[in-house]
Design an enzyme around this catalytic site. Structure first.
Site, short mmCIF file in Angstrom:
data_model
loop_
_atom_site.label_atom_id
_atom_site.label_comp_id
_atom_site.label_asym_id
_atom_site.label_seq_id
_atom_site.Cartn_x
_atom_site.Cartn_y
_atom_site.Cartn_z
N CYS A 43 0.82 -1.22 0.00
CA CYS A 43 0.00 0.00 0.00
C CYS A 43 0.85 1.26 0.00
O CYS A 43 0.41 2.30 -0.50
CB CYS A 43 -0.91 0.02 1.23
SG CYS A 43 -1.87 -1.48 1.38
N HIS A 50 -3.86 6.92 0.86
CA HIS A 50 -4.07 5.60 0.27
C HIS A 50 -5.51 5.20 0.57
O HIS A 50 -5.95 5.31 1.71
CB HIS A 50 -3.07 4.60 0.87
CG HIS A 50 -3.48 3.18 0.70
ND1 HIS A 50 -3.82 2.67 -0.53
CD2 HIS A 50 -3.64 2.17 1.58
CE1 HIS A 50 -4.17 1.40 -0.39
NE2 HIS A 50 -4.07 1.08 0.89
N ASN A 86 -10.00 -0.82 -2.76
CA ASN A 86 -8.61 -0.57 -2.37
C ASN A 86 -7.72 -1.14 -3.46
O ASN A 86 -7.68 -2.34 -3.66
CB ASN A 86 -8.38 -1.25 -1.01
CG ASN A 86 -6.95 -1.12 -0.51
OD1 ASN A 86 -6.03 -0.89 -1.27
ND2 ASN A 86 -6.78 -1.29 0.79
O1 UT7 Z 1 -4.66 -1.39 2.22
C1 UT7 Z 1 -4.28 -2.38 3.09
C2 UT7 Z 1 -4.62 -1.99 4.43
N1 UT7 Z 1 -5.86 -2.59 4.82
C3 UT7 Z 1 -6.70 -1.92 5.54
O2 UT7 Z 1 -6.46 -0.78 5.82
C4 UT7 Z 1 -7.91 -2.63 6.07
C5 UT7 Z 1 -8.11 -2.28 7.51
N2 UT7 Z 1 -9.17 -3.04 8.13
C6 UT7 Z 1 -10.45 -2.91 7.76
O3 UT7 Z 1 -10.75 -2.15 6.87
C7 UT7 Z 1 -11.49 -3.68 8.51
O4 UT7 Z 1 -10.88 -4.40 9.55
C8 UT7 Z 1 -12.28 -4.69 7.62
C9 UT7 Z 1 -13.17 -3.91 6.69
C10 UT7 Z 1 -11.32 -5.55 6.83
C11 UT7 Z 1 -13.15 -5.58 8.46
O5 UT7 Z 1 -14.00 -4.82 9.25
P1 UT7 Z 1 -14.12 -5.11 10.81
O6 UT7 Z 1 -15.12 -4.18 11.31
O7 UT7 Z 1 -12.75 -5.03 11.40
O8 UT7 Z 1 -14.67 -6.57 10.82
P2 UT7 Z 1 -14.09 -7.90 11.51
O9 UT7 Z 1 -12.98 -8.45 10.70
O10 UT7 Z 1 -13.85 -7.62 12.96
O11 UT7 Z 1 -15.33 -8.84 11.39
C12 UT7 Z 1 -16.60 -8.55 12.00
C13 UT7 Z 1 -17.61 -9.58 11.57
C14 UT7 Z 1 -17.10 -11.01 11.70
O12 UT7 Z 1 -18.20 -11.81 12.04
P3 UT7 Z 1 -18.48 -12.25 13.57
O13 UT7 Z 1 -17.25 -12.99 14.00
O14 UT7 Z 1 -18.65 -10.97 14.32
O15 UT7 Z 1 -19.71 -13.09 13.47
C15 UT7 Z 1 -16.65 -11.37 10.33
O16 UT7 Z 1 -16.69 -12.75 10.08
O17 UT7 Z 1 -17.88 -9.41 10.18
C16 UT7 Z 1 -17.67 -10.64 9.50
N3 UT7 Z 1 -17.19 -10.34 8.15
C17 UT7 Z 1 -18.03 -10.14 7.12
N4 UT7 Z 1 -19.37 -10.19 7.03
C18 UT7 Z 1 -19.91 -9.93 5.83
C19 UT7 Z 1 -15.91 -10.18 7.72
N5 UT7 Z 1 -15.92 -9.88 6.41
C20 UT7 Z 1 -17.21 -9.86 6.02
C21 UT7 Z 1 -17.84 -9.61 4.78
N6 UT7 Z 1 -19.19 -9.66 4.76
N7 UT7 Z 1 -17.16 -9.31 3.66
#
Ligand code: UT7
Length: 352
Positions: free
Chosen positions: A116, A279, A309
């Site tokens: 990134c 970014h 992204n």
């Molecule tokens: O450019 C590279 C740098 N990357 C970034 O900057 C990304 C930084 N991180 C993020 O943007 C966020 O962490 C994400 C968007 C990737 C994820 O969001 P989050 O709020 O941190 O979600 P999480 O990973 O804590 O997951 C929350 C819930 C989980 O379910 P449970 O365990 O609460 O039942 C996941 O399994 O959301 C679920 N989940 C999804 N649900 C629907 C994870 N991905 C998805 C999805 N659709 N695509």
């Protein structure tokens, strides 16, 4: 000492639009979840068997070269930033040289592997070469073809809904006497403690050294290659991994820090910024950064809604669009900032 300016800029995104609704069909996700957590409404995917990272990069590069008013043959150094190279080796730098029809062997070609923050790293490298007079026309490209290597099943949904394909490019030259366009300062950072928290590990020559030997399915025969194993393929270990929450938490700290570092170094204030081009990692991250720096809405550029992204490509695509839209004019103060895998992060402060 020379000063470095962006003499030309361009971007290219593939034609195919992939909406969140399309992803709902192949994995357990929803438009609502994706928009709420990331702001992404759609992304672009390159055309299989017709496009790859180098080809996307070349399409952006031709626009930047034309915008700079030069010929491809005048490029004396190529820097190519990507995390989705066509080949493990050689890198996309030489492939781009060939794709652009640059036959001179006096040219250098360098590949930047900083994910990134690859474009920001590339800008800093180019700046040093231009300042010292070593090169006069550096082509810097950030391009990604993520769609080829993501896990489009529910298992990979936290990663695969975020990324999109695209490319952006700039031509960097020495500023002429009396011109205000210049890179004022660049800042690069790294913390390898978190190397595996956002990583694409297999295939690779890590040899199971970091405690994961047993789960890799390595052969007992010491003459068998262990770069990739059948078990890695069977168990879905050949996809990117991301500890999303850790990346998010660290990003919202590092973005403001590194933007402030650039401003302080150049003796500028946040209110003097015409635009921050972060970014495009996640709309929520950019909004957080905006609040922390007390910036107005019009001071932070976002196009992640349309493209997702695009990693190394996201900053040059965003900057190119900002210029096209007239958001950035000659003489404006602009800050580019990135954070991502490595972890690596950085900033570039420039007068457009
Ligand atoms: O450019 C590279 C740098 N990357 C970034 O900057 C990304 C930084 N991180 C993020 O943007 C966020 O962490 C994400 C968007 C990737 C994820 O969001 P989050 O709020 O941190 O979600 P999480 O990973 O804590 O997951 C929350 C819930 C989980 O379910 P449970 O365990 O609460 O039942 C996941 O399994 O959301 C679920 N989940 C999804 N649900 C629907 C994870 N991905 C998805 C999805 N659709 N695509």
């Amino acid at each position: 000492m020379n000063r470095t300016k962006i003499a030309g800029i361009g971007h290219y995104v593939p034609e195919r639009i992939v909406t969140n609704a399309e992803l709902e069909v192949v994995m357990d996700t929803s438009d609502e979840w994706i928009i709420e957590r990331t702001g992404i409404e759609e992304r672009r995917f390159g055309e299989r068997f017709k496009e790859n990272t180098t080809i996307l990069g070349a399409k952006a590069a031709r626009k930047a070269i034309e915008n700079a008013g030069i010929e491809a043959e005048e490029i004396d150094f190529i820097i190519f930033a990507t995390l989705s190279p066509d080949y493990f080796f050689p890198g996309c730098g030489v492939l781009l040289q060939r794709e652009l029809g640059i036959t001179s062997t006096e040219i250098g070609a360098l590949d930047v592997r900083n994910q990134c923050s690859g474009f920001v790293y590339g800008m800093s490298i180019a700046d040093q070469f231009i300042k010292t007079g070593h090169y006069k026309n550096i082509l810097l490209v950030g391009a990604e073809m993520h769609s080829m290597g993501l896990d489009f099943t529910t298992r990979g949904r936290n990663v695969s809904v975020i990324f999109g394909d695209g490319a952006g490019a700039v031509v960097l030259q020495p500023s002429r006497e009396g011109e205000s366009s210049e890179i004022l300062t660049t800042h690069l950072h790294a913390d390898g403690t978190y190397a595996e928290e956002l990583a694409f590990i297999n295939p690779g020559a890590h040899g199971g050294v970091h405690g994961n030997k047993d789960e890799m399915g390595y052969s007992e025969n010491k003459w068998d290659p262990i770069f990739i194993t059948q078990k890695m393929l069977d168990d879905g270990m050949t996809f990117p991994y991301m500890n999303g929450q850790l990346v998010f938490k660290t990003a919202v700290k590092k973005f403001p820090e590194v933007i402030m570092k650039a401003l302080n170094t150049a003796g500028k204030k946040a209110e003097e910024l015409k635009l921050v081009v972060p970014h495009q990692a996640n709309l929520r991250i950019s909004q957080f950064v905006q609040r922390m720096l007390r910036l107005r809405d019009d001071q932070v550029f976002s196009n992640i809604q349309k493209y997702g992204n695009t990693t190394a490509a996201s900053i040059p695509i965003a900057l190119s669009e900002a210029v096209q839209q007239g958001v950035v004019q000659r003489g404006d103060l602009v800050c580019l900032a990135a954070f991502g895998s490595g972890f690596t992060w950085g900033s570039v402060l420039l007068t457009w």
